[in-house]
Enzyme design. Structure first.
Site, short mmCIF file in Angstrom:
data_model
loop_
_atom_site.label_atom_id
_atom_site.label_comp_id
_atom_site.label_asym_id
_atom_site.label_seq_id
_atom_site.Cartn_x
_atom_site.Cartn_y
_atom_site.Cartn_z
N ARG A 7 0.86 -1.18 0.00
CA ARG A 7 0.00 0.00 0.00
C ARG A 7 0.90 1.24 0.00
O ARG A 7 2.03 1.21 0.51
CB ARG A 7 -0.87 0.00 1.26
CG ARG A 7 -1.87 1.16 1.29
CD ARG A 7 -2.59 1.19 2.63
NE ARG A 7 -3.44 2.38 2.72
CZ ARG A 7 -3.79 2.94 3.86
NH1 ARG A 7 -3.38 2.45 5.01
NH2 ARG A 7 -4.55 4.02 3.86
N HIS A 8 0.43 2.32 -0.58
CA HIS A 8 1.21 3.56 -0.66
C HIS A 8 1.54 4.11 0.73
O HIS A 8 0.90 3.77 1.73
CB HIS A 8 0.45 4.61 -1.46
CG HIS A 8 -0.87 4.98 -0.84
ND1 HIS A 8 -0.96 5.86 0.22
CD2 HIS A 8 -2.12 4.58 -1.12
CE1 HIS A 8 -2.23 6.00 0.57
NE2 HIS A 8 -2.96 5.23 -0.22
N GLY A 9 2.53 5.00 0.78
CA GLY A 9 2.86 5.69 2.02
C GLY A 9 1.77 6.67 2.44
O GLY A 9 0.86 6.99 1.67
N THR A 44 -0.38 9.93 3.39
CA THR A 44 -0.61 11.27 2.85
C THR A 44 -1.22 12.14 3.95
O THR A 44 -1.65 11.63 4.99
CB THR A 44 -1.58 11.24 1.65
OG1 THR A 44 -2.89 10.93 2.13
CG2 THR A 44 -1.14 10.23 0.61
N GLY A 45 -1.27 13.44 3.70
CA GLY A 45 -1.89 14.32 4.68
C GLY A 45 -3.34 13.98 4.94
O GLY A 45 -3.82 14.01 6.07
N ASN A 78 -4.71 10.98 4.50
CA ASN A 78 -4.77 9.75 5.28
C ASN A 78 -4.83 10.08 6.76
O ASN A 78 -5.66 9.56 7.51
CB ASN A 78 -3.52 8.90 5.06
CG ASN A 78 -3.60 7.96 3.89
OD1 ASN A 78 -2.57 7.61 3.35
ND2 ASN A 78 -4.77 7.54 3.48
N GLU A 125 -7.62 3.68 -6.43
CA GLU A 125 -8.58 3.45 -5.35
C GLU A 125 -9.99 3.60 -5.90
O GLU A 125 -10.20 4.17 -6.98
CB GLU A 125 -8.33 4.47 -4.22
CG GLU A 125 -9.19 4.29 -2.98
CD GLU A 125 -9.10 2.90 -2.39
OE1 GLU A 125 -9.80 2.00 -2.89
OE2 GLU A 125 -8.34 2.72 -1.41
N HIS A 172 -3.59 0.58 -3.13
CA HIS A 172 -4.35 1.27 -2.09
C HIS A 172 -4.98 0.30 -1.09
O HIS A 172 -5.04 -0.91 -1.33
CB HIS A 172 -5.46 2.10 -2.74
CG HIS A 172 -4.96 3.03 -3.80
ND1 HIS A 172 -4.58 4.33 -3.53
CD2 HIS A 172 -4.75 2.85 -5.13
CE1 HIS A 172 -4.17 4.91 -4.65
NE2 HIS A 172 -4.26 4.03 -5.63
#
Length: 213
Positions: free
Chosen positions: A37-39, A41-42, A44, A110, A162
């Site tokens: 899964r992606h790192g 983000t703000g 998130n 996503e 995602h």
């Protein structure tokens, strides 16, 4: 993957996702693959539905770099990623270390939550039908096709995408959804013994979070 309670709010509709996926199971020919899964983000961190251009936060960049170092020891031959910025940039961090070129695919994005983008995802209902977005059935069907194509590439394959992709992937190969594995940039190894799949986390970030997308 074992069942785990949703840690923030009430995620509903997952049973419906599982039922839909059970009717169109995924049966990749490979016997193992990787998922990342992606790192973070703000959005998130704020638990907000995000658009495709949402960038990684500073923490997300650090998470991607750590994941890349761990995956450097794995025999990955192909990287396929969502073309959403957060997934694409995470994939590039890994690809640089592995000396590979990631292949972006819009079909791995996503779920499109339409009019809900920019609003709170704290109590997501997967069974919702957002205005201008995808229904759950449309999302699962898209993910099945995208994952089937990705996992047909030269193996072992790393898919970078995602949280929703991981929900769909687990359901499509018959694994219970373990929400504890949804942390940002946690590399996972999926392996098959006969028809039965299992998943092993290669890393659990102390700063990971299971918030959506």
């Amino acid at each position: 993957m074992s069942q785990a309670p949703f840690p923030h709010g009430a995620a509903t509709g997952l049973d419906q996702l599982i039922r839909i996926a059970a009717g169109q199971p995924l049966a990749p020919a490979c016997d193992h693959f990787y998922f990342l899964r992606h790192g973070q983000t703000g959005r998130n961190a704020q638990r907000i539905f995000q658009a495709v251009d949402e960038p990684l936060s500073e923490l997300g960049l650090q998470q991607a770099a750590r994941a890349a170092q761990l995956l450097a020891g794995e025999p990955i031959r192909t990287i396929v990623c969502s073309d959403a910025r957060r997934a694409h940039d995470t994939a590039h961090a890994v690809a640089t270390v592995l000396r590979l070129m990631p292949t972006p695919q819009a079909a791995l994005r996503e779920r499109n939550f339409g009019a809900l983008i920019g609003t709170s995802s704290a109590e997501i209902d997967w069974a919702c039908e957002p205005e201008g977005g995808e229904t759950l059935a449309q999302f699962v069907a898209r993910k099945r096709l995208a994952l089937d194509a990705a996992l047909a590439q030269p193996a072992p394959v790393l898919v970078v995408a995602h949280g929703g992709t991981l929900y769909a992937l687990a359901a499509l190969i018959g694994l219970p959804i373990d929400l504890g594995l949804l942390g940002n940039a946690q590399p996972l190894r999926f392996s098959r013994s006969g028809p039965t799949w299992a998943v092993t986390p290669l890393l659990r970030h102390a700063d990971g979070d299971s918030s959506l997308a």
